[in-house]
Each structure stands twice: as structure tokens, then as C-alpha cells.
Design an enzyme around this catalytic site. Structure first.
Site, mmCIF file in Angstrom:
data_model
loop_
_atom_site.group_PDB
_atom_site.id
_atom_site.type_symbol
_atom_site.label_atom_id
_atom_site.label_comp_id
_atom_site.label_asym_id
_atom_site.label_seq_id
_atom_site.Cartn_x
_atom_site.Cartn_y
_atom_site.Cartn_z
ATOM 1 N N LYS A 97 -13.503 2.659 -0.731
ATOM 2 C CA LYS A 97 -13.422 3.058 -2.067
ATOM 3 C C LYS A 97 -14.054 4.530 -1.853
ATOM 4 O O LYS A 97 -14.861 4.675 -1.083
ATOM 5 C CB LYS A 97 -13.876 2.512 -2.761
ATOM 6 C CG LYS A 97 -13.503 1.117 -3.117
ATOM 7 C CD LYS A 97 -12.085 0.900 -3.671
ATOM 8 C CE LYS A 97 -11.542 -0.590 -3.677
ATOM 9 N NZ LYS A 97 -10.312 -0.788 -4.228
ATOM 10 N N HIS A 113 -0.614 -7.043 2.128
ATOM 11 C CA HIS A 113 -1.018 -6.988 0.674
ATOM 12 C C HIS A 113 0.146 -7.458 -0.320
ATOM 13 O O HIS A 113 1.392 -7.217 0.183
ATOM 14 C CB HIS A 113 -1.494 -5.657 0.344
ATOM 15 C CG HIS A 113 -2.047 -5.303 -0.977
ATOM 16 N ND1 HIS A 113 -1.647 -5.337 -1.857
ATOM 17 C CD2 HIS A 113 -3.541 -5.543 -1.034
ATOM 18 C CE1 HIS A 113 -2.502 -5.331 -3.181
ATOM 19 N NE2 HIS A 113 -3.609 -5.301 -2.546
#
EC number: 4.1.1.39
Length: 470
Positions: free
Chosen positions: A167, A286
Site C-alpha cells: 500500500k 486473485h
């Protein structure tokens, strides 16, 4: 021909509603939740689904005489009420295996969830579950490596893998991205991850990211003496570009790559899984876009189906939600599709949403990945729910630590090892979660700060898609 062929339109149930049929071991079985238009009988709705997802069309056609329709047609063999829902029902349909190309999840889904979902006689339609026969499973490659091989490659045993997503997920330069990877890995994480939507954007081209990440991984390995890794997202505009990225990751001696299997598509995913199997590469998967397909309780495809399809298409890790974090998913439902990722045989169990027995034979298992809004306070519950054969990924729960990403990683590692130790000692880690974590925090200032930082953070919302059980 005119004596044998009756042109015109006839009701679907005359051909495709067969309650006397006993499914064969080689049949592919599907359970649909159907909501028909007002006034249309259940049997007609269910038969229409069977017809339109197999051999049927809206009119009788002369070319039916050129094949054996009785052999190839889908058959609705059972209808059940949906508990607590008077307008919907379950339709169980058996499909002969010869309707599908060997090893092709793409072909299976094209039939089962194709044009039939736009059928006007239906208000809603949802594919709840599939029983894949062993004869089909044996034609699929499955996970490139599986749980056992992945543990051997990473030299991690006796606990879940620990990771995080980098992040901010978008906007970092390649060099700064690599720095964040290094901080997380040196702090104690096993793995770090590209976010699903970082591919090769103007602020950070893929080759630059791969190079800086590889440098960070190798430096962290040298400093810690542990095997480290980073999921390098190879999802790309074209299959050719996807393979180019995978090859470069291999050149950099990285252990694992990543693919967004729903947005990338099952054809691309199966091809990449086959490449990983041949090249000794682990494959992280994912599920971006899944909630568009699976969240509505009456229309779409349940995630348990998408999870089963992924195990067949190929992947070594798959995101499954967290139960306790920010993403949708109740405990029993999540356990149901985790079972189908990891176990060799999963019995029918409506309390977990499994409508069929599913025999996976010797196909390797897939690590369940818990990621999304989790932090150190969730650690005991995550270990209890997911067990050892999982990967727990703390994004904000790592980078949001007041002392930085390395301290956040250290806090998560201490919390995980404390919970594993307590579980192995026979303690009830969910009931004793506070005591276990506070005891560990006495010897870890990083954990103490993390516990204080996230003590009030909860995601307590009602589940939208609930199990249909009374």
C-alpha cells in the site's frame, strides 16, 4: 422425414424434465436456484434451464434427427424448495460428460452460465454448485504445485503463511515500491503482494517493478535467513504479454507470480497454470470481479463454483474472504469452499452450502488466502477458521502501524506465532484471544502498539448472501 418430424414448439418439460432419472457417476451435476416469471410452472422453468444450457432451443428442429438427443440432453431430475423463499426453488440438472471439452472450464461455463441467464421465462437464475465427475477432473491440470510442494519451496511449516499487499496499491514508483516490499519482509512477513489492479501503468511499468521487487526480496532473504517471496502480478492486456512477464519473473529467480483469474479469464489462467507447472513457479490467484458475479443471493454464480473451477483451472493460492474482515462472507459458507480448495473428498453438507459430494481424487490442494480489512486482533479467529494451510494477508494491518511497515510486519508475526503456540498447547484461541495477544505484547512493543491502534476497529455488517438453511 415428414412422417418422423413434428415441427413447431413444445413445452420444455416434455423433453427435459425427467424426475425418474438416476444420475450417472460420469454426469456433471449442477444445482441452480431458479426464480421464474409469474404463472410459469416450476417444472417448465427447470426444464428450460436444462434445455438452454445443453441441447435445446425454443423450437423443435429437424436436425435433432441427425443425433441422439436422449443421450446428449441435460436432464432436470429433481426440484426442491428453497428454505424461507416461496418464490424460488432449486433445480438439479445432470449433464452427460460428452457435452464438454476435456479439461476446459471455459467450455463448461459457456454452457452452464451462458445464454440461459438471459432467458425471459426467468426473473433470476443462480448457479449454486457443481459436482464435477472424476472423469472430468482427471482431464484438468489443477494446481501447478499444491500445498505440500509450496511449503517445501518456501520452507514454511506448522503455521499459516504470513503476507501483505503493498500500500498504497497505486501511485508508487518502482523504487519506492521495492522499498516497501523490503520493509515488510525484513519485519517478519513471508510474502508480499502486488495489488490486483497494478499491472503496468504510467507511474510504474511492470519491468521496473519486477526488478526493484527482486532486489528487495533477495536483500530481505540475506538479512533474515528465511525464504521470502512477492506475488508479481503477470495479468496483462494479451496472453503474449502475460507470458513475457512470467518469463522475466523466472529470470529474476522469483518463486511466485500472480494472476487475476476472473478478469483475465479461465483460458488465460489455465495456460498460465500450465506454464507454472512446467517452469517450477508458484501461482497466486486473485478473485477481482467475483462479487459482481456472486454477491446477489438470487442471480449469478456462487463463489463456491468459482472456487471449484479455479482448483481445476490451476492456482496454488486463492483469495476466499476473511469472515472477520471488511469483505462479504459468513463463516459456514467460507468453510464450505475452503474445504473444496483443500480436501480430497468433500461430502454434501447444506450447512456449509455444499449440495453434492465432491471427490477430488489425488488433485493437489490450494492455499486459502484471507485478505481484506484484517489486523492483529483478528489473528486468533483467522487461525481458528482457516487453519495452517492458509495465507493471512494484512495490508492496512501492516502498513498502518504507527512505527511503519516493518513494525507492522513484526507485530503480525509475533501475534501469529503466539496464537499457534497457544493452539498447540490446547488453548481455545478464540475464547482466550485477548489474553493470548496481551501476553505476547508484553515482549513485543510492536504488537503492543498495534493492539492499541486497532482496538476499536470492527467490520460488523450483516451478510448479504446467506445460506439457505432453516
Amino acid at each position: 422425414m415428414s412422417k418422423k418430424y413434428d415441427a413447431g414448439v413444445k413445452e420444455y418439460r416434455d423433453t427435459y424434465w425427467t424426475p425418474e432419472y438416476v444420475p450417472l457417476d460420469t454426469d456433471l451435476l449442477a444445482c441452480f436456484k431458479c426464480t421464474g416469471q409469474e404463472g410459469v410452472p416450476r417444472e417448465e422453468v427447470a426444464a428450460a434451464v436444462a434445455a438452454e444450457s445443453s441441447t435445446g432451443t425454443w423450437s423443435t428442429v429437424w436436425s435433432e434427427l441427425l443425433t441422439d438427443l436422449e443421450f446428449y440432453k441435460g436432464r432436470c431430475y429433481r426440484i426442491e424448495d428453497v428454505p424461507g423463499d416461496k418464490e424460488s426453488f432449486y433445480a438439479f440438472i445432470a449433464y452427460p460428460l460428452d457435452l464438454f471439452e476435456e479439461g476446459s472450464i471455459t467450455n463448461v461455463l459457456t454452457s452452464l452460465v451462458g445464454n440461459v441467464f438471459g432467458f425471459k421465462a426467468l426473473r433470476h437464475l443462480r448457479l449454486e454448485d457443481i459436482r464435477f465427475p472424476m472423469a472430468f477432473i482427471k482431464t484438468c491440470g489443477g494446481p501447478p504445485n499444491g500445498i505440500v510442494v509450496e511449503r517445501d519451496r518456501l520452507n514454511k511449516y506448522g503455521r499459516p503463511l504470513l503476507g501483505c499487499t503493498i500500500k498504497p496499491k497505486l501511485g508508487l514508483s518502482g523504487k519506492n515500491y521495492g522499498r516497501v516490499v523490503y520493509e515488510c519482509l525484513r519485519g517478519g512477513l513471508d510474502l508480499t503482494k502486488d495489488d490486483e489492479n497494478i499491472n503496468s501503468q504510467p507511474f510504474q511499468r511492470w519491468r521496473e517493478r519486477f526488478e526493484f521487487v527482486a532486489e528487495a526480496v533477495k536483500l530481505a532473504q540475506q538479512e533474515t535467513g528465511e525464504v521470502k517471496g512477492h506475488y508479481l502480478n503477470c495479468t496483462a492486456t494479451t496472453p503474449e504479454e502475460m507470458y513475457e512477464r512470467a518469463e522475466f519473473a523466472k529470470e529474476l529467480d522469483m518463486p511466485i507470480i500472480m494472476h487475476d483469474y476472473i478478469t483475465g479469464g479461465f483460458t488465460a489462467n489455465t495456460g498460465l497454470a500450465n506454464w507454472c507447472r512446467k517452469n517450477g513457479m508458484l501461482l497466486h490467484i486473485h478473485r477481482a470481479m467475483h462479487a459482481v458475479i456472486d454477491r446477489h443471493p438470487k442471480h449469478g454464480i456462487h463463489f463456491r463454483v468459482l472456487a471449484k473451477c479455479l482448483r481445476l483451472s490451476g492456482g496454488d493460492q486463492l483469495h476466499t474472504g476473511t469472515v472477520v474482515g471488511k469483505l462479504e462472507g459468513d463463516r459456514q459458507t467460507t468453510l464450505g469452499y475452503i474445504d473444496n480448495l483443500r480436501e480430497s473428498f468433500v461430502p454434501e453438507d447444506r450447512t456449509r452450502g455444499n449440495f453434492f459430494d465432491q471427490d477430488w481424487g489425488s488433485m493437489p490442494g490450494v492455499f486459502a488466502v484471507a485478505s481484506g480489512g484484517i489486523h492483529v486482533w483478528h489473528m486468533p479467529a483467522l487461525l481458528a477458521i482457516f487453519g495452517d494451510d492458509s495465507c493471512l494477508q494484512f495490508g492496512g494491518g501492516t502498513h498502518g502501524h504507527p512505527w511503519g511497515s516493518a513494525a507492522g510486519a513484526a507485530a503480525n508475526r509475533v501475534a501469529l506465532e503466539a496464537c499457534v503456540k497457544a493452539r498447540n498447547a490446547g488453548r481455545e484461541i478464540e475464547k482466550e484471544s485477548r489474553d493470548i495477544l496481551m501476553e505476547a505484547a508484553k515482549h513485543s512493543p510492536e504488537l503492543a502498539i498495534a493492539l492499541e491502534t486497532w482496538k476499536e476497529i470492527k467490520f460488523e455488517f450483516d451478510t448479504v448472501d446467506k445460506l439457505d438453511v432453516q
